[in-house]
Enzyme design. Structure first.
Site, PDB file in Angstrom:
ATOM      1  N   LEU A  71      -1.135  10.142   4.510  1.00  0.00           N
ATOM      2  CA  LEU A  71      -2.348   9.649   3.711  1.00  0.00           C
ATOM      3  C   LEU A  71      -3.007  10.522   2.750  1.00  0.00           C
ATOM      4  O   LEU A  71      -4.305  10.638   2.945  1.00  0.00           O
ATOM      5  CB  LEU A  71      -3.450   8.920   4.719  1.00  0.00           C
ATOM      6  CG  LEU A  71      -2.954   7.769   5.461  1.00  0.00           C
ATOM      7  CD1 LEU A  71      -3.797   7.300   6.644  1.00  0.00           C
ATOM      8  CD2 LEU A  71      -2.150   6.723   4.832  1.00  0.00           C
TER       9      LEU A  71
ATOM     10  N   THR B 140       5.419   0.474   8.232  1.00  0.00           N
ATOM     11  CA  THR B 140       6.775   1.074   8.435  1.00  0.00           C
ATOM     12  C   THR B 140       6.811   1.303   9.976  1.00  0.00           C
ATOM     13  O   THR B 140       6.111   1.451  11.044  1.00  0.00           O
ATOM     14  CB  THR B 140       6.763   2.679   7.647  1.00  0.00           C
ATOM     15  OG1 THR B 140       5.619   3.276   8.167  1.00  0.00           O
ATOM     16  CG2 THR B 140       6.742   2.515   6.435  1.00  0.00           C
TER      17      THR B 140
ATOM     18  N   SER C  60       0.759  -1.189   0.062  1.00  0.00           N
ATOM     19  CA  SER C  60       0.047   0.155   0.178  1.00  0.00           C
ATOM     20  C   SER C  60       0.958   1.312   0.121  1.00  0.00           C
ATOM     21  O   SER C  60       1.890   1.323   0.970  1.00  0.00           O
ATOM     22  CB  SER C  60      -0.926   0.113   1.328  1.00  0.00           C
ATOM     23  OG  SER C  60      -1.633   1.188   1.219  1.00  0.00           O
TER      24      SER C  60
ATOM     25  N   CYS D  29      -3.144   4.128  12.256  1.00  0.00           N
ATOM     26  CA  CYS D  29      -3.256   5.831  12.077  1.00  0.00           C
ATOM     27  C   CYS D  29      -3.938   6.015  13.354  1.00  0.00           C
ATOM     28  O   CYS D  29      -4.447   5.103  14.077  1.00  0.00           O
ATOM     29  CB  CYS D  29      -4.322   5.854  11.058  1.00  0.00           C
ATOM     30  SG  CYS D  29      -5.680   4.864  10.949  1.00  0.00           S
TER      31      CYS D  29
HETATM   32  C1  LIG Z   1       5.908   6.223   0.335  1.00  0.00           C
HETATM   33  C2  LIG Z   1       5.205   5.124   1.055  1.00  0.00           C
HETATM   34  C3  LIG Z   1       3.740   5.588   1.260  1.00  0.00           C
HETATM   35  C4  LIG Z   1       3.290   4.182   2.135  1.00  0.00           C
HETATM   36  N1  LIG Z   1       1.760   4.538   2.190  1.00  0.00           N
HETATM   37  C5  LIG Z   1       1.145   3.443   2.780  1.00  0.00           C
HETATM   38  C6  LIG Z   1      -0.113   3.753   2.784  1.00  0.00           C
HETATM   39  O1  LIG Z   1      -0.909   4.413   2.323  1.00  0.00           O
HETATM   40  N2  LIG Z   1      -0.774   2.648   3.437  1.00  0.00           N
HETATM   41  C7  LIG Z   1      -0.084   1.680   4.273  1.00  0.00           C
HETATM   42  O2  LIG Z   1      -0.805   0.839   4.954  1.00  0.00           O
HETATM   43  N3  LIG Z   1       1.085   1.413   4.144  1.00  0.00           N
HETATM   44  C8  LIG Z   1       2.007   2.350   3.466  1.00  0.00           C
HETATM   45  N4  LIG Z   1       3.168   2.474   3.349  1.00  0.00           N
HETATM   46  C9  LIG Z   1       3.776   1.126   4.009  1.00  0.00           C
HETATM   47  C10 LIG Z   1       3.814   0.051   2.903  1.00  0.00           C
HETATM   48  O3  LIG Z   1       2.971  -0.459   2.445  1.00  0.00           O
HETATM   49  C11 LIG Z   1       4.804  -1.018   3.636  1.00  0.00           C
HETATM   50  O4  LIG Z   1       4.123  -1.472   4.737  1.00  0.00           O
HETATM   51  C12 LIG Z   1       6.232  -0.742   3.968  1.00  0.00           C
HETATM   52  O5  LIG Z   1       6.623   0.440   3.268  1.00  0.00           O
HETATM   53  C13 LIG Z   1       7.268  -1.664   4.101  1.00  0.00           C
HETATM   54  O6  LIG Z   1       7.399  -2.571   2.905  1.00  0.00           O
HETATM   55  P1  LIG Z   1       8.787  -1.962   1.783  1.00  0.00           P
HETATM   56  O7  LIG Z   1       9.968  -1.906   2.807  1.00  0.00           O
HETATM   57  O8  LIG Z   1       8.851  -2.769   0.711  1.00  0.00           O
HETATM   58  O9  LIG Z   1       8.263  -0.635   1.429  1.00  0.00           O
HETATM   59  C14 LIG Z   1       4.016   3.196   2.544  1.00  0.00           C
HETATM   60  C15 LIG Z   1       5.213   3.387   2.394  1.00  0.00           C
HETATM   61  C16 LIG Z   1       5.845   4.113   1.619  1.00  0.00           C
HETATM   62  C17 LIG Z   1       7.593   4.088   1.439  1.00  0.00           C
END
Ligand SMILES: Cc1cc2nc3c(=O)[nH]c(=O)nc-3n(C[C@H](O)[C@H](O)[C@H](O)COP(=O)(O)O)c2cc1C
Length: 340
Positions: A102, A224, A50, A159
């Site tokens: 968001l 994150t 996401s 959130c």
């Molecule tokens: C730029 C950005 C925007 C994100 N927006 C969301 C979001 O809107 N909703 C959500 O549940 N997680 C969001 N995440 C978290 C990711 O879905 C994911 O859980 C997290 O980044 C770990 O995976 P990765 O290391 O492969 O990015 C976001 C991550 C990034 C980097």
């Protein structure tokens, strides 16, 4: 659309394929990568994380959305939001810090414009939702009832809960339970509800258990980690929002640990077994395999998409090859293998 694509598009029209995931070799020398999340059968375990692939359109220049298991959308809120002030991205060693806040078009524009586009391309969509009150989540889930191509709802509980002094829902088993229970009740029974967990908790197993007791059909982990960066020249925080979410390879060991711990609790019988969607720093098929061995039935690909937009299909090919090399006849037979 091929017959195979139709078969796996089950949730799109509310359909449900009763058969369990098979473990047979497929024609053409491939192995069976199908995976089940509740009533939804996905053709393969690769999804977008996401917030890292918008609503699918951005990726269509690089690959067909239907080529991967599902597109997980950026989190949708009840109303349009412009997000936090800039700067809201910062690079860190082996990772990225974001405080997007968001940003998004709101549920009405999403349902009218983005969802039909994805469905028309044969994409399977897992819609991520969030709100400040339990009622917001319920309204979002109700608005998504019967929407085309929706094969799952991911409840972003990372959130702030306005009714509880802004404490993040995901940091408390009781508030996690309340929001997941409410979304489960408001959602079409054949559409699985996934709870997306935060790693910023003392015991991720306690939160996972509360979500499953509330009716979650799957768990997405991890979101994150909260972090911050200070610029040594300006001597001030780099992000306008001061703190942000750390993602990318730096968090992978934390994410693998979380998946492993929750899967272990399921194996021990201290909580019911549901599929886990693992994510955090996945860049290659071997990274994805690590999550599968820890207990993930599917994975989400996030930050790597920003510098390699076609990475989800590359990672799918690499994961398939890694499974074949290790003698697995199916994805299913590799899930949780590290626990044996
Ligand atoms: C730029 C950005 C925007 C994100 N927006 C969301 C979001 O809107 N909703 C959500 O549940 N997680 C969001 N995440 C978290 C990711 O879905 C994911 O859980 C997290 O980044 C770990 O995976 P990765 O290391 O492969 O990015 C976001 C991550 C990034 C980097």
């Amino acid at each position: 659309m091929t017959d195979t694509a139709d078969m796996y598009n089950g949730g799109g029209d509310g359909g449900y394929d009763e058969s369990p995931p098979s473990t047979v070799m497929l024609p053409g020398g491939g192995i069976d990568l199908s995976t089940r999340i509740g009533a939804t059968l996905l053709p393969n375990p690769i999804t977008t994380a996401s917030g890292c692939a918008g609503y699918g359109k951005e990726l269509a220049k690089f690959f067909e959305p239907a080529a991967i298991g599902a597109v997980v959308t950026k989190t949708i809120m009840p109303y349009p939001r412009s997000g936090r002030a800039t700067p809201r991205m910062a690079e860190t060693p082996s990772g990225m810090l974001n405080s997007i806040g968001l940003q998004g078009p709101g549920i009405d524009a999403f349902v009218e414009r983005d969802l039909p586009w994805l469905a028309a391309r044969g994409g399977r969509t897992i819609v991520s939702i969030a709100g400040g009150h339990v009622d917001d989540f319920v309204a979002l889930a109700e608005r998504l009832k019967g929407a085309p191509g929706v094969v799952g709802i991911e409840v972003n509980i990372s959130c702030p809960n306005v009714a509880n002094r802004g404490q993040v829902f995901a940091c408390n088993p009781a508030t996690s339970y309340d929001v997941v229970r409410a979304v489960r009740d408001a959602t079409d029974p054949v559409v699985p509800v996934l709870a997306k967990l935060s790693p910023d908790v003392t015991s991720i197993v306690d939160i996972a258990r509360a979500c499953v007791e509330a009716g979650a059909d799957g768990l997405s982990m991890i979101n994150t980690l909260l972090g911050m960066v200070i610029d040594p020249d300006t001597m001030k925080p780099v992000l306008a929002g001061i703190t942000g979410g750390l993602s990318g390879p730096a968090i992978r060991p934390v994410a693998v640990r979380c998946v492993y711990q929750v899967y272990a609790a399921m194996r021990e019988g201290s909580m019911a077994q549901v599929p886990i969607v693992g994510m955090g720093g996945i860049r290659t098929g071997l990274d994805a395999l690590e999550f599968v061995l820890a207990g993930a039935s599917a994975v989400s690909v996030g930050t790597v998409i920003f510098n390699d937009p076609s990475s989800p299909v590359r990672i799918l090919d690499e994961l398939r090859a890694a499974l074949v090399t290790r003698g697995f006849a199916s994805l299913e037979s590799a899930i949780g293998y590290a626990h044996r």
